[in-house]
Enzyme design. Sequence first.
Site, mmCIF file in Angstrom:
data_model
loop_
_atom_site.group_PDB
_atom_site.id
_atom_site.type_symbol
_atom_site.label_atom_id
_atom_site.label_comp_id
_atom_site.label_asym_id
_atom_site.label_seq_id
_atom_site.Cartn_x
_atom_site.Cartn_y
_atom_site.Cartn_z
ATOM 1 N N TYR A 191 16.534 38.033 14.854
ATOM 2 C CA TYR A 191 16.636 38.949 13.934
ATOM 3 C C TYR A 191 15.753 40.048 13.885
ATOM 4 O O TYR A 191 16.347 41.294 13.488
ATOM 5 C CB TYR A 191 16.544 38.246 12.456
ATOM 6 C CG TYR A 191 17.463 37.146 12.178
ATOM 7 C CD1 TYR A 191 18.703 37.118 12.789
ATOM 8 C CD2 TYR A 191 17.344 36.416 11.058
ATOM 9 C CE1 TYR A 191 19.638 36.219 12.530
ATOM 10 C CE2 TYR A 191 18.271 35.594 10.678
ATOM 11 C CZ TYR A 191 19.737 35.358 11.664
ATOM 12 O OH TYR A 191 20.347 34.362 11.096
ATOM 13 N N LYS A 242 15.428 24.660 20.866
ATOM 14 C CA LYS A 242 16.548 24.528 21.987
ATOM 15 C C LYS A 242 15.739 24.664 23.339
ATOM 16 O O LYS A 242 15.929 25.585 24.050
ATOM 17 C CB LYS A 242 17.781 25.446 21.896
ATOM 18 C CG LYS A 242 18.816 25.158 22.877
ATOM 19 C CD LYS A 242 19.452 24.130 22.475
ATOM 20 C CE LYS A 242 20.611 23.799 23.283
ATOM 21 N NZ LYS A 242 21.328 22.565 23.279
ATOM 22 N N ASP A 275 21.254 21.524 17.997
ATOM 23 C CA ASP A 275 22.745 21.146 17.847
ATOM 24 C C ASP A 275 22.511 19.566 17.493
ATOM 25 O O ASP A 275 23.475 19.227 16.743
ATOM 26 C CB ASP A 275 23.480 21.203 19.212
ATOM 27 C CG ASP A 275 22.758 20.928 20.522
ATOM 28 O OD1 ASP A 275 21.552 20.770 20.367
ATOM 29 O OD2 ASP A 275 23.320 21.257 21.694
ATOM 30 N N ASP A 299 17.953 29.734 9.677
ATOM 31 C CA ASP A 299 18.956 29.962 8.506
ATOM 32 C C ASP A 299 19.998 29.215 8.434
ATOM 33 O O ASP A 299 20.612 29.061 7.409
ATOM 34 C CB ASP A 299 19.475 31.477 9.300
ATOM 35 C CG ASP A 299 20.412 32.380 8.349
ATOM 36 O OD1 ASP A 299 20.659 32.079 7.254
ATOM 37 O OD2 ASP A 299 20.728 33.183 8.718
ATOM 38 N N ASP A 303 20.979 26.165 5.226
ATOM 39 C CA ASP A 303 22.211 26.167 4.502
ATOM 40 C C ASP A 303 22.958 24.737 4.539
ATOM 41 O O ASP A 303 23.371 24.324 3.773
ATOM 42 C CB ASP A 303 23.265 27.329 5.007
ATOM 43 C CG ASP A 303 22.920 28.712 4.289
ATOM 44 O OD1 ASP A 303 21.820 28.484 3.497
ATOM 45 O OD2 ASP A 303 23.432 29.426 4.535
#
Length: 419
Positions: A191, A242, A275, A299, A303
Amino acid sequence: FFFFLCTPCTTTMKLPTLTLLALTTGTTAFTAAPTRSIRSATSLNAVSKKDSYQITLLPGDGIGPEIMTATKDVLAALTARCGFELQMTEALIGGAAIDAKNDPFPNESLQQCLSGDSVLLSCIGGYKWDGNPRELRPETGLLKMRKEMGLFANLRPAKVLDQLIDASTLKREVVEGVDVMVVRELTGDVYFGAPKGIDVDENGKRIGYNNMIYSEGEIERIARVAGDVASKRGGKLCSVDKANVLDVSQLWRDVVTDIITEEFSDVELSHMYVDNAAMQLIRWPKQFDTMVTGNIFGDILSDEASMLVGSLGMLPSASIGESGPGVFEPCHGSAPDIAGEDKANPLALILSAAMMLRYDLDRGEEAEILEKAVEAVLDKGLRTADIKQDGDGCELVGCIAMGKAVAEIVATVDSAVEV
């Protein structure tokens, strides 16, 4: 092939407790830390306990002004009940700031936030500004606020309340007892990484690119926050990355491992690919206590974890830095489709105000009053549309009525709730 590619935990180890945050399980995930004038390695509170505080309110967009009004009424009842003062000043952010100042987070708003004791933010964004250039989108204002205020750590609790267990889309046996804290790094990663942009190649085709980047120092400080959170909760920390394909994630894993091993011997550390973590959060969320991850993964996962409880309308969050005021906001968005219709759920912002009282204002007892008042309202069977279930026998109420119900309980908390 998903299960073969995504091994769940490749490293497990027992990870001295750095008292940066004082967070525990219980009725709330948080408990007050010793007071200091600024945040430090021994305190979360931004200011010492006092009789009057300067609070910046950012109503934002969509349902933001409605839930802020409801929360202000609740805070008015609390201050009258407990004998202290919150001097609240509103400022602009997001779409409202773009419309008024052509800037998603004007400098006067930033200065107002920095000069106060804490910041309470509703929500930002909406369809109206989706087509704007990047620099004039509401989300750009949010990113600017985080960067300029040094808010590098976001804490999102996802705790399933008994009153709302059937509001989750998952089976009762999967979500009952879930109490997860997601610690998300906020000011690095893709970001904020540079270079970034959209260019045109030699064939006239556009190319978009961003830079996923973390420094060792950025990872060290969020690892310390997460380690302390975990040590005050269940003693288990899962770091999500990851590392099998991303160099930046390999650095993340190496640094987190070093910090937790050297500084948090009482914490059990595991690593999981993002994942697989997304899958495991749905398959069996009770395996997690505290999770730490980077900005973009956090992020998404925060959620996802939030929806375990049935509605984003119930979940608060805290964004903190190394000094100065924090920003406290609900996890949900601005819901422009129901703005102005008295359908919004104000409880997440009320609970965010409770986190503000505990973290920034050294008012732990008052925070507990708000939290227990929210549970008492749910015990009375009041529900906004987002948490109402067919046949649950509960009363459907709007934003205004829900706020008034919480305020009434706060005002008479001794007779309404055991504190």
